[in-house]
Design a protein around this motif. Sequence first.
Motif, short mmCIF file in Angstrom:
data_model
loop_
_atom_site.label_atom_id
_atom_site.label_comp_id
_atom_site.label_asym_id
_atom_site.label_seq_id
_atom_site.Cartn_x
_atom_site.Cartn_y
_atom_site.Cartn_z
N UNK A 1 0.75 -1.25 0.07
CA UNK A 1 -0.01 -0.03 -0.01
C UNK A 1 0.89 1.15 0.09
N UNK A 2 1.92 1.36 0.97
CA UNK A 2 2.85 2.55 0.92
C UNK A 2 3.68 2.56 -0.34
N UNK A 3 4.02 1.58 -0.89
CA UNK A 3 4.72 1.66 -2.25
C UNK A 3 3.86 2.12 -3.40
N UNK A 4 2.75 1.98 -3.25
CA UNK A 4 1.52 2.31 -4.45
C UNK A 4 1.30 3.81 -4.13
N UNK A 5 1.00 4.11 -2.95
CA UNK A 5 1.01 5.67 -2.56
C UNK A 5 1.99 6.33 -2.94
N UNK A 6 3.18 5.76 -2.86
CA UNK A 6 4.42 6.69 -3.15
C UNK A 6 4.60 6.66 -4.51
N UNK A 7 4.35 5.81 -5.22
CA UNK A 7 4.60 5.75 -7.03
C UNK A 7 3.59 6.65 -7.50
N UNK A 8 2.27 6.54 -6.98
CA UNK A 8 1.40 7.48 -7.53
C UNK A 8 1.51 8.89 -7.12
N UNK A 9 1.95 9.23 -5.78
CA UNK A 9 2.20 10.52 -5.55
C UNK A 9 3.27 11.12 -6.10
N UNK A 10 4.28 10.47 -6.41
CA UNK A 10 5.36 11.04 -7.11
C UNK A 10 4.99 11.50 -8.47
N UNK A 11 4.25 10.49 -9.09
CA UNK A 11 3.77 10.83 -10.69
C UNK A 11 2.91 12.02 -10.63
N UNK B 1 -5.31 13.45 0.85
CA UNK B 1 -4.28 14.37 0.77
C UNK B 1 -4.46 15.65 -0.39
N UNK B 2 -5.55 15.35 -0.90
CA UNK B 2 -6.05 16.57 -2.02
C UNK B 2 -5.41 16.33 -3.22
N UNK B 3 -4.77 15.39 -3.34
CA UNK B 3 -4.20 14.93 -4.94
C UNK B 3 -5.04 14.26 -5.88
N UNK B 4 -5.84 13.62 -5.38
CA UNK B 4 -6.83 12.64 -6.22
C UNK B 4 -8.14 13.35 -5.67
N UNK B 5 -9.19 13.56 -6.75
CA UNK B 5 -10.42 13.60 -6.51
C UNK B 5 -11.33 12.51 -7.18
N UNK B 6 -12.65 12.29 -6.46
CA UNK B 6 -13.22 11.43 -7.08
C UNK B 6 -14.52 11.91 -7.27
N UNK C 1 1.07 21.55 9.43
CA UNK C 1 0.14 22.32 8.69
C UNK C 1 0.43 22.77 7.13
N UNK C 2 1.72 23.39 7.29
CA UNK C 2 1.97 23.69 5.89
C UNK C 2 2.45 22.38 5.00
N UNK C 3 3.02 21.45 5.50
CA UNK C 3 3.34 20.32 4.71
C UNK C 3 2.11 19.59 4.30
N UNK C 4 0.90 19.78 5.11
CA UNK C 4 -0.42 19.30 4.49
C UNK C 4 -1.06 20.01 3.52
N UNK C 5 -0.39 21.28 2.99
CA UNK C 5 -1.13 21.81 1.97
C UNK C 5 0.04 22.04 0.69
N UNK C 6 1.08 21.71 1.06
CA UNK C 6 2.11 21.69 -0.13
C UNK C 6 1.75 20.95 -1.25
N UNK C 7 1.26 19.75 -1.15
CA UNK C 7 1.09 18.94 -2.38
C UNK C 7 -0.14 19.66 -3.15
N UNK C 8 -1.16 20.26 -2.53
CA UNK C 8 -2.18 20.82 -3.32
C UNK C 8 -1.50 21.94 -3.90
N UNK C 9 -0.69 22.83 -3.19
CA UNK C 9 -0.10 24.04 -3.74
C UNK C 9 0.90 23.72 -5.02
N UNK C 10 1.34 22.46 -4.99
CA UNK C 10 2.49 22.43 -6.01
C UNK C 10 1.83 22.60 -7.28
N UNK C 11 0.65 22.33 -7.69
CA UNK C 11 0.06 22.29 -8.91
C UNK C 11 -0.09 23.76 -9.35
N UNK C 12 -0.47 24.51 -8.38
CA UNK C 12 -0.75 25.88 -8.51
C UNK C 12 0.59 26.64 -8.79
#
Length: 239
Positions: free
Chosen positions: A24-34, A72-77, A166-177
């Motif tokens: 599970x952790x490997x799959x999350x890491x692979x998708x998160x990185x992509x 984490x806000x990286x995927x939306x259903x 808090x800041x690390x929690x929103x960094x992923x969302x912010x990266x796209x912007x």
Amino acid sequence: MTAPNTLSEAWTSAHVDRVAAPLREQVIAALRAAILDFTLRPGQRLVERELIEQLGVSRTTIREALRELTSEGLVTVVPQRGAIVSAPSLPEAEDLYEIRAVLESVLVERFVERASDEQLARLHDAVEHFAVTTAGSHEIRVILDAKDYLYEVLIEGAASPALKNIIEGIQARVRILRATSMGEPGRAEEAAAELRAMAAAAQKRDAKKAAQLCATHVRNASKTALKHLRLAEKGTAAP
């Protein structure tokens, strides 16, 4: 840019290693990185069957990974479409930038108050690394990595677990912007000048000024990213 319709067109990945870390952790890491390096772009559909074939894991593992990335806000259903790589809406982006301006100004203020002289020197070096990177590369992922390192230095020196979480929690969302903002011609160079001014104020231990300059930097970045989102929404709404 229109996202490819299938994962096979967008992303290739070897099957995950069943011995190293939990699947599970490997799959999350692979998708998160992509997602974070834009191999999988905002709006890209994440079809379970394709993910199973791509990564060689079970449907249950894929669903658990997608649930985590959704939190984490990286995927939306999306109803009738399933899971997609998140693409922040204009109202969400406006809120994120305003939250960033407040949080990051507090982060910089704490950094100036608490950082050692060595950490101040590292901030200077991180800003210069960012400036050199933006001047020497048009590869957005390289520029974003340089900006990420700058935040690592600030977070370490601020010595605030609460701000870090808090800041690390929103960094992923912010990266796209951030990628949208940094992709604008001339913006990366402007950002480097703004960050140099902030670092200079920090070097003088002027916490208030450094924090103010940080907030200005974030709000300047927002102007570019929000402009692109407004144009995109108009284009989507057009007949």
